[in-house]
Write an enzyme that holds these catalytic residues in place. Sequence first.
Site, mmCIF file in Angstrom:
data_model
loop_
_atom_site.group_PDB
_atom_site.id
_atom_site.type_symbol
_atom_site.label_atom_id
_atom_site.label_comp_id
_atom_site.label_asym_id
_atom_site.label_seq_id
_atom_site.Cartn_x
_atom_site.Cartn_y
_atom_site.Cartn_z
ATOM 1 N N CYS A 16 25.040 -0.267 -23.050
ATOM 2 C CA CYS A 16 26.002 -0.821 -23.998
ATOM 3 C C CYS A 16 25.199 -1.429 -25.137
ATOM 4 C CB CYS A 16 26.873 -1.909 -23.345
ATOM 5 S SG CYS A 16 27.942 -1.312 -22.011
ATOM 6 N N GLY A 42 26.920 3.104 -26.773
ATOM 7 C CA GLY A 42 28.189 3.089 -26.053
ATOM 8 C C GLY A 42 29.288 3.628 -26.927
ATOM 9 N N ASN A 117 25.182 -6.404 -21.988
ATOM 10 C CA ASN A 117 24.495 -5.121 -21.830
ATOM 11 C C ASN A 117 23.686 -5.191 -20.549
ATOM 12 O OD1 ASN A 117 21.552 -3.665 -23.398
ATOM 13 N ND2 ASN A 117 23.077 -2.679 -22.121
ATOM 14 N N GLY A 118 23.969 -4.306 -19.607
ATOM 15 C CA GLY A 118 23.252 -4.299 -18.348
ATOM 16 C C GLY A 118 24.197 -4.112 -17.183
ATOM 17 N N TYR A 257 14.538 7.468 -24.553
ATOM 18 C CA TYR A 257 15.814 8.024 -24.982
ATOM 19 C C TYR A 257 16.816 7.026 -25.547
ATOM 20 C CZ TYR A 257 20.395 10.319 -24.523
ATOM 21 O OH TYR A 257 21.643 10.811 -24.763
ATOM 22 N N ASP A 360 12.629 18.565 -24.607
ATOM 23 C CA ASP A 360 13.777 17.680 -24.413
ATOM 24 C C ASP A 360 13.306 16.401 -23.755
ATOM 25 O OD1 ASP A 360 16.374 16.828 -24.584
ATOM 26 O OD2 ASP A 360 17.210 18.300 -23.211
ATOM 27 N N ASP A 361 14.152 15.363 -23.798
ATOM 28 C CA ASP A 361 13.730 14.052 -23.292
ATOM 29 C C ASP A 361 13.790 13.952 -21.779
ATOM 30 O OD1 ASP A 361 16.531 12.611 -22.577
ATOM 31 O OD2 ASP A 361 16.742 13.805 -24.387
ATOM 32 N N CYS A 397 19.959 4.771 -11.462
ATOM 33 C CA CYS A 397 19.718 3.450 -12.050
ATOM 34 C C CYS A 397 20.878 2.528 -11.699
ATOM 35 C CB CYS A 397 19.594 3.560 -13.570
ATOM 36 S SG CYS A 397 19.425 1.960 -14.400
ATOM 37 N N CYS A 456 14.042 4.916 -12.203
ATOM 38 C CA CYS A 456 14.675 6.232 -12.243
ATOM 39 C C CYS A 456 13.661 7.342 -11.982
ATOM 40 C CB CYS A 456 15.387 6.450 -13.578
ATOM 41 S SG CYS A 456 14.336 6.191 -15.035
#
Length: 485
Positions: A16, A42, A117-118, A257, A360-361, A397, A456
């Site tokens: 977010c 977001g 955020n989180g 990212y 790509d990421d 995550c 992750c």
Amino acid sequence: MLTTHPFDDDKLREECGVFGIYGAESAAAVVALGLHALQHRGQEAAGITAFDGKEFHTHRAMGHVAGNFDRDDIMRQLAGSSSIGHVRYSTTGETSLRNVQPLFADLSTGGFAVSHNGNISNATALKRILVRRGSIFQSTSDTEVIIHLVATSNYRTLLDRFIDALKQVEGAYSLICLTAEGMIGCRDPLGIRPLVIGKLGDAHILASETVALDVVGAEFVRSVEPGELVIIRDGELTSHRPFAERAARPCIFEYVYFSRPDSIVDGTSVYSVRKAIGAELARENPVEADLVIPVPDSGTPAAIGYAQESGIPFELGIIRSHYVGRTFIQPGDKVRHLGVKLKHNANRALIAGKRIVLIDDSIVRGTTSLKIVQMMRDAGAAEVHMRIASPPTQHSCFYGVDTPERAKLLAAQMTVGQMANFINADSLSFLTIDGLYRALGEAKRSDDSPQYCDACFTGDYPTTLTDFDEHALEDQFSLLAERVV
């Protein structure tokens, strides 16, 4: 709902974005501009709360900032010299208006609005206790747990109540809170989620990323430190350190990212890191090829770095339309495939007969990579080599990033060779975890004391995960599956 990601079914969702300003004329208008700059974090919903010295005013809506906060009738309602806002992608709680932030409550100490955020990884356990005590929840968001903990604290002052609440939660958070007395910002003790401080004239700003400061013409002051709590009132900012000092572990995926490439995260240029990642990827995984092609837009800086290090020319082999959001009408596979082509199209004249390196990421479930590799083959590519600018994503995550359950993560179910066969690439390689750390200026990852949160990739979670034990995972992942399938 529009999204900024053309292949919107196979990316790790940004968490977010939060933005707040204290002591500015038309504060809500500044917040709206800041949220525009954070829209990539977001895209499901947005909200703004303002305080005019007497009353709090809130408007929350589903969808993007544009279309909701560019209307005069709405912005006139959000009067005041202090304001906070939020852009949301849900990680906890369903997608509905009742979960859109900022959340607001009238406490015994006065009005209290919060943007988060989180993700609070013990929110379910705390909510169970609070409900037994008589708390009545109005949303399914983990953020509301913080409000109830503040409301039920036995401490006298709002600051002490807030600190008491934070000491009961675990997980990741960057919070901006607005009260009648001032604005509060804080970052979790490990600094997993980012938060920065800016100045716009005499006004103070808190935001998820520095790019939001750039957009509103503000000066970057510094990052909020891990575990730091700042209070802004009467034109002054004071700092508090209520938590025991711990080694910071900010989210490494911010560099891969999540953050915009023109942001500075904890003193480091995201764009420079992504180029360095591409260079490391070229050194670790060279291949004979004619062209380096990024998967737009997230793969572009890494592709530039790969091309510069390898000496292989960089070209835009995939052209992205910036005027297409989610493809709504998808009655069959054929039309669905055409919808994909509306969003990304191969530069056939460039690609035909060439050996290409696609950058790509990340790979999550592999569906995006499969489509893009096939697009290259349909355009006549002689060879397609996929290079991923991060290690394999093998774990979910629990800190505010919406990831599929582990059973749906391709790298958790297949070897790299099997993944290459699945996406139909001539070869597939990932950046190593040490290569990622080298791109960030470290010699390598410290296994004893990792410098970043990289769970992750490694499964090394830096906090306890109370809500996600064996019994809780099934229910939680059923909710996640409903959103990501």
